[in-house]
Design a protein around this motif. Structure first.
Motif, mmCIF file in Angstrom:
data_model
loop_
_atom_site.group_PDB
_atom_site.id
_atom_site.type_symbol
_atom_site.label_atom_id
_atom_site.label_comp_id
_atom_site.label_asym_id
_atom_site.label_seq_id
_atom_site.Cartn_x
_atom_site.Cartn_y
_atom_site.Cartn_z
ATOM 1 N N VAL A 32 0.902 -1.035 0.294
ATOM 2 C CA VAL A 32 0.005 -0.073 0.081
ATOM 3 C C VAL A 32 1.128 1.077 -0.490
ATOM 4 N N ILE A 33 0.865 2.168 -0.650
ATOM 5 C CA ILE A 33 1.057 3.476 -0.825
ATOM 6 C C ILE A 33 1.001 4.632 -0.283
ATOM 7 N N LEU A 44 -3.621 3.775 -1.963
ATOM 8 C CA LEU A 44 -3.535 2.809 -2.589
ATOM 9 C C LEU A 44 -2.877 1.495 -2.796
ATOM 10 N N THR A 45 -3.768 0.908 -2.817
ATOM 11 C CA THR A 45 -2.738 -0.832 -3.032
ATOM 12 C C THR A 45 -2.254 -1.161 -4.544
ATOM 13 N N ALA A 46 -0.284 -1.794 -4.310
ATOM 14 C CA ALA A 46 -0.489 -1.606 -5.464
ATOM 15 C C ALA A 46 -0.058 -2.864 -5.493
ATOM 16 N N VAL A 79 6.512 8.987 -0.977
ATOM 17 C CA VAL A 79 5.776 8.373 -0.273
ATOM 18 C C VAL A 79 6.171 8.072 1.002
ATOM 19 N N VAL A 80 5.563 6.467 1.230
ATOM 20 C CA VAL A 80 5.410 5.876 2.019
ATOM 21 C C VAL A 80 4.759 4.310 1.225
ATOM 22 N N VAL A 81 6.095 3.331 1.142
ATOM 23 C CA VAL A 81 5.439 2.186 0.487
ATOM 24 C C VAL A 81 5.621 0.996 1.877
#
Length: 186
Positions: A32-33, A44-46, A79-81
């Motif tokens: 999730v980012i 969002l889920t990636a 961003v945070v992943v």
């Protein structure tokens, strides 16, 4: 002329349905980012997150233009992943659901001292600086340099874990029973 220097000829490309069928059978890790460009956080889920380089520490992911998070990710500097495991399925589902406020306390989250949003208790997260954005068809590929990380539940080399993967439009759990060969290192 290479595709990166010329317009891609869609008529000579593999049909999109065939392309999707190929990737339905290719499992991916789930992340999730989160980002905030000043008007509030998005998530969002990636399944497109991949390591590119350890020196310097770079990762990539793609964002569809259709994603509600796309405008913010086009402007965000950081961003945070979040790298998820099976214990984080609710966070994965939250990031994948459209039309909701992903920060309405359905899942607990905090802000780092640098301002980025982080979901609490996930397996691991990496705070990144966006270093490049590349338009790729209907999506953007973002290249990010890792700045900071936190690991809540470490995964030891060669040991089973509770990996969460996305395969054929469903969530799956990888564990010790899913290993077919031990000792192969990539």
């Amino acid at each position: 002329m290479p595709a990166s220097k010329a317009a891609i000829d869609v008529e000579q490309s593999l049909p999109s349905e065939d392309f999707k069928a190929v990737f339905r059978g290719h499992p991916s890790g789930v992340a999730v980012i989160t980002a905030d460009a000043g008007q509030g956080p998005v998530a969002l889920t990636a399944s497109s997150v991949a390591s590119v380089s350890a020196e310097p520490p770079l990762l990539i992911f793609s964002v569809s233009a259709l994603s509600s998070a796309s405008p913010v990710l086009s402007r965000a500097e950081t961003v945070v992943v979040h790298f998820l495991d099976v214990q984080d399925i609710d966070v994965a589902k939250l990031g994948a659901k459209s039309g909701i406020d992903r920060f309405a306390q359905a899942q607990t989250w905090t802000r780092l001292s640098t301002g980025e949003t982080v979901y609490d208790g996930v397996r691991a997260w990496v705070r990144c600086e966006i270093v490049e954005r590349i338009q790729a068809g209907e999506s953007k590929v973002l290249i990010a340099r890792a700045l900071q990380s936190h690991i809540e539940r470490d995964v030891q080399p060669g040991q089973p874990s509770d990996a969460l993967v996305y395969h054929n439009r469903m969530w799956h759990h990888l564990d010790e029973r899913s290993a077919i060969d031990h000792g192969i290192a990539m």
